[in-house]
Motif scaffolding. Structure first.
Motif, PDB file in Angstrom:
ATOM      1  N   UNK A 119      18.021  -9.285 -21.599  1.00 34.33           N
ATOM      2  CA  UNK A 119      16.725  -8.648 -21.884  1.00 34.33           C
ATOM      3  C   UNK A 119      15.777  -8.817 -20.690  1.00 34.33           C
ATOM      4  N   UNK A 120      15.786 -10.009 -20.099  1.00 30.36           N
ATOM      5  CA  UNK A 120      14.934 -10.272 -18.934  1.00 30.36           C
ATOM      6  C   UNK A 120      15.346  -9.390 -17.766  1.00 30.36           C
ATOM      7  N   UNK A 121      16.644  -9.249 -17.548  1.00 28.72           N
ATOM      8  CA  UNK A 121      17.142  -8.431 -16.436  1.00 28.72           C
ATOM      9  C   UNK A 121      16.773  -6.964 -16.638  1.00 28.72           C
ATOM     10  N   UNK A 134      10.018 -15.840 -17.207  1.00 25.15           N
ATOM     11  CA  UNK A 134       9.867 -15.950 -18.656  1.00 25.15           C
ATOM     12  C   UNK A 134       8.612 -16.769 -18.943  1.00 25.15           C
ATOM     13  N   UNK A 135       7.889 -16.374 -19.978  1.00 27.73           N
ATOM     14  CA  UNK A 135       6.590 -16.995 -20.256  1.00 27.73           C
ATOM     15  C   UNK A 135       6.403 -17.230 -21.748  1.00 27.73           C
ATOM     16  N   UNK A 136       5.397 -18.041 -22.038  1.00 24.59           N
ATOM     17  CA  UNK A 136       4.910 -18.246 -23.399  1.00 24.59           C
ATOM     18  C   UNK A 136       3.382 -18.171 -23.370  1.00 24.59           C
ATOM     19  N   UNK A 176      -0.652 -16.522 -20.061  1.00 25.39           N
ATOM     20  CA  UNK A 176       0.693 -17.049 -20.242  1.00 25.39           C
ATOM     21  C   UNK A 176       0.955 -18.187 -19.269  1.00 25.39           C
ATOM     22  N   UNK A 177       1.942 -19.029 -19.601  1.00 22.70           N
ATOM     23  CA  UNK A 177       2.457 -20.019 -18.660  1.00 22.70           C
ATOM     24  C   UNK A 177       3.967 -19.841 -18.538  1.00 22.70           C
ATOM     25  N   UNK A 178       4.509 -20.221 -17.385  1.00 22.52           N
ATOM     26  CA  UNK A 178       5.953 -20.127 -17.165  1.00 22.52           C
ATOM     27  C   UNK A 178       6.649 -21.175 -18.026  1.00 22.52           C
ATOM     28  N   UNK A 179       7.678 -20.758 -18.760  1.00 18.17           N
ATOM     29  CA  UNK A 179       8.379 -21.719 -19.612  1.00 18.17           C
ATOM     30  C   UNK A 179       9.623 -22.302 -18.939  1.00 18.17           C
ATOM     31  N   UNK A 203       8.724 -11.675 -19.135  1.00 19.01           N
ATOM     32  CA  UNK A 203       9.264 -11.467 -20.474  1.00 19.01           C
ATOM     33  C   UNK A 203       8.775 -12.625 -21.326  1.00 19.01           C
ATOM     34  N   UNK A 204       8.280 -12.316 -22.513  1.00 20.16           N
ATOM     35  CA  UNK A 204       7.762 -13.352 -23.397  1.00 20.16           C
ATOM     36  C   UNK A 204       8.914 -13.956 -24.203  1.00 20.16           C
ATOM     37  N   UNK A 205       8.996 -15.255 -24.196  1.00 19.66           N
ATOM     38  CA  UNK A 205      10.069 -15.971 -24.867  1.00 19.66           C
ATOM     39  C   UNK A 205       9.675 -16.303 -26.305  1.00 19.66           C
ATOM     40  N   UNK A 206      10.658 -16.796 -27.057  1.00 20.07           N
ATOM     41  CA  UNK A 206      10.430 -17.276 -28.413  1.00 20.07           C
ATOM     42  C   UNK A 206      10.029 -18.743 -28.332  1.00 20.07           C
TER      43      UNK A 206
END
Length: 233
Positions: A119-121, A134-136, A176-179, A203-206
């Motif tokens: 999904x990120x790609x 990826x972020x949250x 957002x911050x990098x997860x 891309x927003x993570x879970x």
């Protein structure tokens, strides 16, 4: 697009000694990232970058290629991730293997939902970005519009430079911050010495999958999440 997956795992961990191959539940920590990487349909190749033969052996047991052992100067506390990635790219190019982008997958962020890397790609390609992270979401109380910095006179000022504080949480812009789960970067950007370039996508993570293991307390958090992670996969 040919994308090289790189799993960085040096042997000199201090916060959690030996963490990359320490058992987290039934598997070594490294194995969670290895399994996610090998399940990706978009990664052209996945390698380990490590200075430690023991870590290399574990990675190979889980199907990860180890084309080299990282030089000692790239395995110190002060070695930068960009130098580690540039070394991997240069090594493979000298072997005649070329890629359009890299995907850095840190073992210390072990949990990724099925298909998250792909999904990120897809987002990275669709946005024609120099890079993607990826972020949250940042909790609203830590939103930069509600964060203060002291000036030289000891007076607090809003970190964003605004003169008036935003009064209502609902009016705060997203932050957002990098997860730490996924970093994607074009090779041309890596060769310029940057992970992010001029056009950074995300891309927003879970949040249920989030843990970034640096301390023993983080390790305990990861252990506590295992039953939930297994139920979500």
């Amino acid at each position: 697009m040919r994308i090289l997956g790189i799993i960085p795992a040096r042997g000199g961990s201090k916060g959690v000694p030996g963490k990359n191959i320490k058992l987290l539940g039934e598997l070594p920590l490294l194995a969670y990232t290895a399994k996610s990487a090998l399940a990706s349909k978009q990664l052209s190749k996945v390698i380990l970058s490590s200075d430690c033969q023991e870590i290399a052996n574990v990675a190979q047991q889980f199907g990860i290629e180890v084309p080299f052992l990282r030089p000692e100067h790239l395995a110190t506390d002060t070695a930068s991730s960009i130098d580690v990635v540039q070394h991997a790219v240069s090594f493979l190019e000298n072997q005649g293997e070329f890629f359009d982008a890299i995907c850095l997958l840190q073992p210390t962020a072990p949990f990724r939902y099925n298909g998250f890397i792909d999904d990120a790609i897809q987002t990275f390609i669709q946005n024609d970005a120099d890079a993607l992270v990826s972020v949250l979401p940042v909790p609203h109380e830590f939103n930069p519009h509600w964060v203060f910095e002291p000036n030289d006179n000891g007076i607090l000022e809003i970190a964003t430079g605004e003169k008036e504080i935003i009064k209502r949480r609902q009016e705060l812009p997203k932050a957002f911050f990098r997860d730490g789960s996924v970093y994607l970067t074009k090779i041309s950007t890596i060769k310029k010495g940057s992970f992010y370039g001029n056009k950074l996508s995300y891309i927003e993570n879970n949040p249920d999958f989030y843990v970034n293991i640096d301390t023993l307390n983080d390790w305990e958090i990861a252990l506590s999440k295992l039953p939930l992670i297994k139920s979500l996969l």
